[in-house]
Write a protein that holds these residues in place. Structure first.
Motif, short mmCIF file in Angstrom:
data_model
loop_
_atom_site.label_atom_id
_atom_site.label_comp_id
_atom_site.label_asym_id
_atom_site.label_seq_id
_atom_site.Cartn_x
_atom_site.Cartn_y
_atom_site.Cartn_z
N THR A 77 -59.91 -58.85 7.63
CA THR A 77 -58.94 -59.07 8.73
C THR A 77 -58.81 -60.56 9.02
N LEU A 78 -59.94 -61.25 9.04
CA LEU A 78 -59.93 -62.70 9.29
C LEU A 78 -59.20 -63.42 8.16
N GLU A 79 -59.47 -63.03 6.93
CA GLU A 79 -58.82 -63.67 5.78
C GLU A 79 -57.31 -63.42 5.81
N ASP A 80 -56.90 -62.20 6.20
CA ASP A 80 -55.47 -61.90 6.29
C ASP A 80 -54.79 -62.79 7.32
N TRP A 81 -55.49 -63.00 8.48
CA TRP A 81 -54.90 -63.85 9.52
C TRP A 81 -54.82 -65.31 9.06
N LEU A 82 -55.88 -65.77 8.36
CA LEU A 82 -55.92 -67.15 7.87
C LEU A 82 -55.03 -67.35 6.65
N GLN A 83 -54.75 -66.23 5.95
CA GLN A 83 -54.05 -66.26 4.67
C GLN A 83 -54.81 -67.13 3.68
N ALA A 84 -56.13 -67.00 3.74
CA ALA A 84 -57.00 -67.74 2.82
C ALA A 84 -58.37 -67.06 2.80
N PRO A 85 -59.08 -67.10 1.68
CA PRO A 85 -60.42 -66.49 1.61
C PRO A 85 -61.43 -67.33 2.38
N VAL A 86 -62.49 -66.67 2.85
CA VAL A 86 -63.59 -67.39 3.50
C VAL A 86 -64.86 -67.33 2.65
N PHE A 87 -64.86 -66.48 1.62
CA PHE A 87 -65.99 -66.43 0.70
C PHE A 87 -65.48 -66.60 -0.72
N VAL A 88 -66.27 -67.28 -1.54
CA VAL A 88 -65.94 -67.44 -2.95
C VAL A 88 -66.09 -66.10 -3.63
N ARG A 89 -65.08 -65.68 -4.37
CA ARG A 89 -65.17 -64.41 -5.07
C ARG A 89 -66.13 -64.56 -6.26
N GLN A 90 -67.25 -63.80 -6.22
CA GLN A 90 -68.29 -63.89 -7.23
C GLN A 90 -67.98 -62.98 -8.42
N PRO A 91 -68.51 -63.31 -9.58
CA PRO A 91 -68.35 -62.42 -10.73
C PRO A 91 -69.00 -61.07 -10.44
N SER A 92 -68.54 -60.05 -11.08
CA SER A 92 -69.07 -58.70 -10.88
C SER A 92 -70.58 -58.67 -11.09
N GLY A 93 -71.28 -58.01 -10.18
CA GLY A 93 -72.74 -57.88 -10.29
C GLY A 93 -73.50 -58.83 -9.38
N ARG A 94 -72.84 -59.89 -8.92
CA ARG A 94 -73.50 -60.82 -8.01
C ARG A 94 -73.18 -60.42 -6.56
N THR A 95 -74.21 -60.28 -5.76
CA THR A 95 -74.01 -59.78 -4.39
C THR A 95 -74.13 -60.87 -3.32
N ARG A 96 -74.66 -62.04 -3.65
CA ARG A 96 -74.83 -63.08 -2.65
C ARG A 96 -73.49 -63.68 -2.27
N LEU A 97 -73.24 -63.77 -0.96
CA LEU A 97 -71.98 -64.32 -0.47
C LEU A 97 -72.08 -65.84 -0.34
N ILE A 98 -71.07 -66.54 -0.87
CA ILE A 98 -71.03 -68.00 -0.76
C ILE A 98 -69.75 -68.39 -0.02
N PRO A 99 -69.87 -69.02 1.17
CA PRO A 99 -68.66 -69.43 1.89
C PRO A 99 -67.86 -70.45 1.08
N THR A 100 -66.54 -70.43 1.26
CA THR A 100 -65.71 -71.45 0.63
C THR A 100 -66.00 -72.81 1.27
N GLU A 101 -65.50 -73.86 0.66
CA GLU A 101 -65.74 -75.21 1.19
C GLU A 101 -65.17 -75.35 2.60
N ALA A 102 -63.98 -74.81 2.81
CA ALA A 102 -63.37 -74.89 4.15
C ALA A 102 -64.18 -74.08 5.16
N ALA A 103 -64.70 -72.91 4.74
CA ALA A 103 -65.50 -72.08 5.64
C ALA A 103 -66.80 -72.77 6.00
N GLN A 104 -67.41 -73.45 5.04
CA GLN A 104 -68.65 -74.18 5.32
C GLN A 104 -68.43 -75.28 6.34
N ARG A 105 -67.27 -75.95 6.27
CA ARG A 105 -66.97 -77.00 7.26
C ARG A 105 -66.74 -76.39 8.64
#
Length: 314
Positions: free
Chosen positions: A42-70
């Motif tokens: 819902t937050l990403e839809d409102w921002l029209q931008a992702p907040v987490f880096v999309r990881q390759p299949s099998g990886r479960t750890r969430l990594i915020p995008t550079e903008a999200a980290q700021r």
């Protein structure tokens, strides 16, 4: 106002970023991982931008995008400010929890038998009793107000004298009939003394040795006897006929009135060098719940009879 509309989504995003996991964030927020994921989308839809880096299949750890980290430090600071504001709103009301710290013995022998009267006066306040013999940190442990026994000096706390007390020997009516008559402090040499070690080693805490010295019983041996590290248990041991206890009037008042204990040598009058104090931080003084409890304690003391003058041995 748009940010407030997405407050739950921001909370979900912050928790997921901190834990790097939807599952861990869900556990903290008491919702399902799917609900956290939906709030983040819902937050990403409102921002029209992702907040987490999309990881390759099998990886479960969430990594915020550079903008999200700021943005995260400001989001966390904002959530903390909102929590502080909500706490201040809560403090201005009688509703909620009042955390009171007292010793286990004071809770059992004085506070708990009277607490129903406070709850009738302030039914919207939920009282949580924290019993401890050791001083606690009011700020870090969420303590609102307390009653402490001592000389009135506790750094960082306001201390108002609540109760002074007398010291005197007591025993059960049954034991009184079995032991030689106690006419003088020296006669206590013929009975088992019950010692209170609950604050052993603290300067000024009443002991048999100090009381006997002041009462003219210096020759009575005090090294032996029954030793207990809880003031309420000391009185219970005396009620059970295990010996003679050196009672503190605040603790023993109800037992004397009920006849469970009798006072020996009533002509020997001795005040304790220590007293009970209401203690609280200066920043908490204006809280309605704290003020109401402080005023109730003072009113309870004002209406009770003088301590230590009932049920004396003849």
């Amino acid at each position: 106002m748009k940010t407030l509309a997405h407050l739950n989504a921001l909370r979900a995003f912050e928790a997921a970023a901190r834990h790097q996991s939807f599952s861990a964030a869900a556990h903290e927020l008491h919702v399902t991982p799917a609900a956290v994921g939906q709030l983040v989308r819902t937050l990403e839809d409102w921002l029209q931008a992702p907040v987490f880096v999309r990881q390759p299949s099998g990886r479960t750890r969430l990594i915020p995008t550079e903008a999200a980290q700021r943005a995260l430090p400001d989001i966390r600071a904002g959530l903390d400010r909102l929590a502080d504001g909500l706490e201040k709103l809560s403090e201005a009301s009688m509703n909620g929890v009042l955390t009171v710290t007292v010793s286990p013995a004071f809770a059992a022998k004085w506070l708990l038998p009277r607490l129903e009267r406070f709850q009738l006066t302030c039914p919207d306040t939920d009282v949580r009793i924290d019993t401890s013999l050791k001083p606690v940190d009011f700020a870090s442990q969420g303590i609102d107000i307390g009653v402490r026994y001592g000389t009135g000096q506790w750094p960082g706390l306001v201390a108002e004298k609540l109760l002074t007390e007398e010291l005197y020997p007591v025993c059960s009516p049954v034991l009184l009939k079995q032991i030689p008559r106690i006419r003088h402090a020296r006669d206590l040499a013929h009975v088992t003394l019950i010692h209170d070690l609950s604050m052993d080693g603290q300067s000024g805490f009443p002991s048999w040795a100090s009381w006997l010295h002041a009462a003219g019983g210096q020759d009575v041996p005090t090294r032996r006897g029954l030793k207990i590290n809880n003031s309420a248990a000391v009185l219970q041991a005396a009620i059970d006929g295990l010996g003679v206890a050196l009672a503190r009037s605040v603790m023993s008042q109800d037992d004397l009135v009920s006849g469970r204990l009798v006072r020996l040598l009533p002509e020997v009058r001795m005040a304790s060098p220590m007293a009970y104090y209401v203690v609280y931080s200066a920043s908490s003084a204006a809280k309605p719940r704290v003020k109401a409890f402080r005023d109730w304690l003072m009113a309870e003391v004002a209406k009770q009879p003088a301590l230590g003058h009932r049920q004396t041995a003849k």
